[in-house]
Write an enzyme that holds these catalytic residues in place. Sequence first.
Site, PDB file in Angstrom:
ATOM      1  N   SER A 211       8.652 -21.387   1.036  1.00  0.00           N
ATOM      2  CA  SER A 211       7.784 -20.433   1.715  1.00  0.00           C
ATOM      3  C   SER A 211       6.463 -20.380   0.972  1.00  0.00           C
ATOM      4  O   SER A 211       6.432 -20.499  -0.263  1.00  0.00           O
ATOM      5  CB  SER A 211       8.433 -19.039   1.691  1.00  0.00           C
ATOM      6  OG  SER A 211       7.455 -18.054   1.981  1.00  0.00           O
ATOM      7  N   SER A 212       5.387 -20.186   1.719  1.00  0.00           N
ATOM      8  CA  SER A 212       4.078 -20.053   1.081  1.00  0.00           C
ATOM      9  C   SER A 212       4.080 -18.848   0.141  1.00  0.00           C
ATOM     10  O   SER A 212       3.339 -18.813  -0.839  1.00  0.00           O
ATOM     11  CB  SER A 212       2.998 -19.846   2.138  1.00  0.00           C
ATOM     12  OG  SER A 212       3.220 -20.718   3.201  1.00  0.00           O
ATOM     13  N   ARG A 213       4.906 -17.860   0.462  1.00  0.00           N
ATOM     14  CA  ARG A 213       4.951 -16.648  -0.367  1.00  0.00           C
ATOM     15  C   ARG A 213       5.525 -16.899  -1.753  1.00  0.00           C
ATOM     16  O   ARG A 213       5.287 -16.108  -2.677  1.00  0.00           O
ATOM     17  CB  ARG A 213       5.784 -15.567   0.311  1.00  0.00           C
ATOM     18  CG  ARG A 213       5.092 -14.950   1.484  1.00  0.00           C
ATOM     19  CD  ARG A 213       6.052 -14.122   2.304  1.00  0.00           C
ATOM     20  NE  ARG A 213       5.431 -13.776   3.568  1.00  0.00           N
ATOM     21  CZ  ARG A 213       4.812 -12.636   3.803  1.00  0.00           C
ATOM     22  NH1 ARG A 213       4.766 -11.709   2.881  1.00  0.00           N
ATOM     23  NH2 ARG A 213       4.253 -12.405   4.964  1.00  0.00           N
TER      24      ARG A 213
ATOM     25  N   GLY B 195      10.437 -23.851  12.058  1.00  0.00           N
ATOM     26  CA  GLY B 195      11.486 -23.856  11.034  1.00  0.00           C
ATOM     27  C   GLY B 195      12.505 -22.750  11.285  1.00  0.00           C
ATOM     28  O   GLY B 195      12.156 -21.652  11.708  1.00  0.00           O
ATOM     29  N   GLU B 196      13.765 -23.059  10.977  1.00  0.00           N
ATOM     30  CA  GLU B 196      14.828 -22.049  11.134  1.00  0.00           C
ATOM     31  C   GLU B 196      14.755 -20.974  10.064  1.00  0.00           C
ATOM     32  O   GLU B 196      15.437 -19.970  10.146  1.00  0.00           O
ATOM     33  CB  GLU B 196      16.201 -22.717  11.074  1.00  0.00           C
ATOM     34  CG  GLU B 196      16.557 -23.413  12.362  1.00  0.00           C
ATOM     35  CD  GLU B 196      17.937 -24.022  12.330  1.00  0.00           C
ATOM     36  OE1 GLU B 196      18.605 -23.982  11.277  1.00  0.00           O
ATOM     37  OE2 GLU B 196      18.342 -24.560  13.389  1.00  0.00           O
ATOM     38  N   LYS B 197      13.937 -21.189   9.046  1.00  0.00           N
ATOM     39  CA  LYS B 197      13.817 -20.160   8.009  1.00  0.00           C
ATOM     40  C   LYS B 197      13.342 -18.851   8.647  1.00  0.00           C
ATOM     41  O   LYS B 197      13.827 -17.778   8.312  1.00  0.00           O
ATOM     42  CB  LYS B 197      12.847 -20.600   6.929  1.00  0.00           C
ATOM     43  CG  LYS B 197      12.861 -19.636   5.772  1.00  0.00           C
ATOM     44  CD  LYS B 197      11.601 -19.701   4.981  1.00  0.00           C
ATOM     45  CE  LYS B 197      11.337 -18.355   4.398  1.00  0.00           C
ATOM     46  NZ  LYS B 197      10.041 -17.837   4.744  1.00  0.00           N
TER      47      LYS B 197
ATOM     48  N   HIS C 196       6.975 -27.446   5.887  1.00  0.00           N
ATOM     49  CA  HIS C 196       6.058 -27.799   6.979  1.00  0.00           C
ATOM     50  C   HIS C 196       6.049 -29.312   7.201  1.00  0.00           C
ATOM     51  O   HIS C 196       6.038 -29.784   8.341  1.00  0.00           O
ATOM     52  CB  HIS C 196       4.626 -27.378   6.631  1.00  0.00           C
ATOM     53  CG  HIS C 196       4.424 -25.903   6.490  1.00  0.00           C
ATOM     54  ND1 HIS C 196       4.134 -25.315   5.285  1.00  0.00           N
ATOM     55  CD2 HIS C 196       4.439 -24.903   7.403  1.00  0.00           C
ATOM     56  CE1 HIS C 196       3.991 -24.013   5.457  1.00  0.00           C
ATOM     57  NE2 HIS C 196       4.170 -23.725   6.731  1.00  0.00           N
TER      58      HIS C 196
ATOM     59  N   GLN D 292      -0.838 -10.992  13.514  1.00  0.00           N
ATOM     60  CA  GLN D 292       0.577 -10.879  13.145  1.00  0.00           C
ATOM     61  C   GLN D 292       0.775 -10.245  11.767  1.00  0.00           C
ATOM     62  O   GLN D 292       1.894 -10.157  11.286  1.00  0.00           O
ATOM     63  CB  GLN D 292       1.269 -12.229  13.233  1.00  0.00           C
ATOM     64  CG  GLN D 292       0.887 -13.242  12.166  1.00  0.00           C
ATOM     65  CD  GLN D 292       1.511 -14.596  12.453  1.00  0.00           C
ATOM     66  OE1 GLN D 292       1.077 -15.325  13.329  1.00  0.00           O
ATOM     67  NE2 GLN D 292       2.562 -14.944  11.721  1.00  0.00           N
TER      68      GLN D 292
HETATM   69  O1  PAF Z   1       5.383 -19.338  11.041  1.00  0.00           O
HETATM   70  C1  PAF Z   1       4.135 -19.286  10.977  1.00  0.00           C
HETATM   71  O2  PAF Z   1       3.516 -19.879  10.098  1.00  0.00           O
HETATM   72  C2  PAF Z   1       3.376 -18.455  11.983  1.00  0.00           C
HETATM   73  O3  PAF Z   1       4.071 -17.307  12.318  1.00  0.00           O
HETATM   74  C3  PAF Z   1       2.968 -19.238  13.248  1.00  0.00           C
HETATM   75  C4  PAF Z   1       4.189 -19.696  14.034  1.00  0.00           C
HETATM   76  C5  PAF Z   1       2.135 -20.448  12.853  1.00  0.00           C
HETATM   77  C6  PAF Z   1       2.136 -18.350  14.161  1.00  0.00           C
HETATM   78  O4  PAF Z   1       0.964 -17.917  13.539  1.00  0.00           O
END
Ligand code: PAF
Length: 282
Positions: A185-187, A147-149, A37, A61
Amino acid sequence: MQIIRTKSGLRALTTSWRRAGERIAVVPTMGALHDGHLSLVTAARAHAERVIVTLFVNPRQFNNPEDLAKYPRTEQSDAAKLAPFGADVLYVPDGDQMYPQGFATNISVSGVSEGLCGAARPGHFDGVATVVTKLLIQTDADVAMFGEKDFQQLQVVRRLAEDLDLKTRIIGCPTVREADGLAMSSRNLRLGDESRARAPVIRQTLAQAADRIRQGAQVAAVLADAGDQLRAAGLGPVDYLEYRRDSDLQPAAAPDAPARLLVAAWLDGVRLIDNLEVAPAG
Ligand code: PAF
């Protein structure tokens, strides 16, 4: 860096920036910020005088309520991480700001959102498309960094920005990786020590498969071997492992550039995604 929580507060600020002739870049996030980020914030600074980072864990989402509940919420440490990177605003709307009572609109992008993560996570890209459209409008952004990830997400956002005549230019930025190759990744925070040690096999597998495709191996055989390699390393299920054209995310025939390998696989109950461009031999 100011923290702003309302659309009206944000609009007052962006209006004053516009009057001063300043350009605005936005970095949409769901928080739990990592170096990936932060690299987007650095890239954003190069494109505009003003940078807004948005932080909203978007319920629309998440197709899995447990995934939403487990998503890390770390506003204070996110704000502290951003401080040295020169963002002007951290915009943190709540659910009522984003989806007030009576909200009834859904943005759905067909084509690039189908298959891959779209197949594995029904409704996910509608949620992404809807929130990103709102964030681009609310921030009045000239450019937005992704990000392209999350390559499929990037292509979905590019499509919607073009189709809806949004003025925002969408910019894709390279995946940032840990020293051992694991895509940030946050994960990753959810992986136990043993799984974390195993996770770089994803990138290694993609790199080996990319080399074989580049050397002319048959794509179907390469994909089958790569899937076996992941499963042998303890990953599973593998939601998908595909070789797709960048432009429309349809299956690519080697050598067919620009195209990339894309994967989603589970490790220790955590769903990880990654992708790698297969650069033409040369
Ligand atoms: O990639 C993310 O973190 C999310 O999908 C985004 C683009 C902020 C939309 O909630």
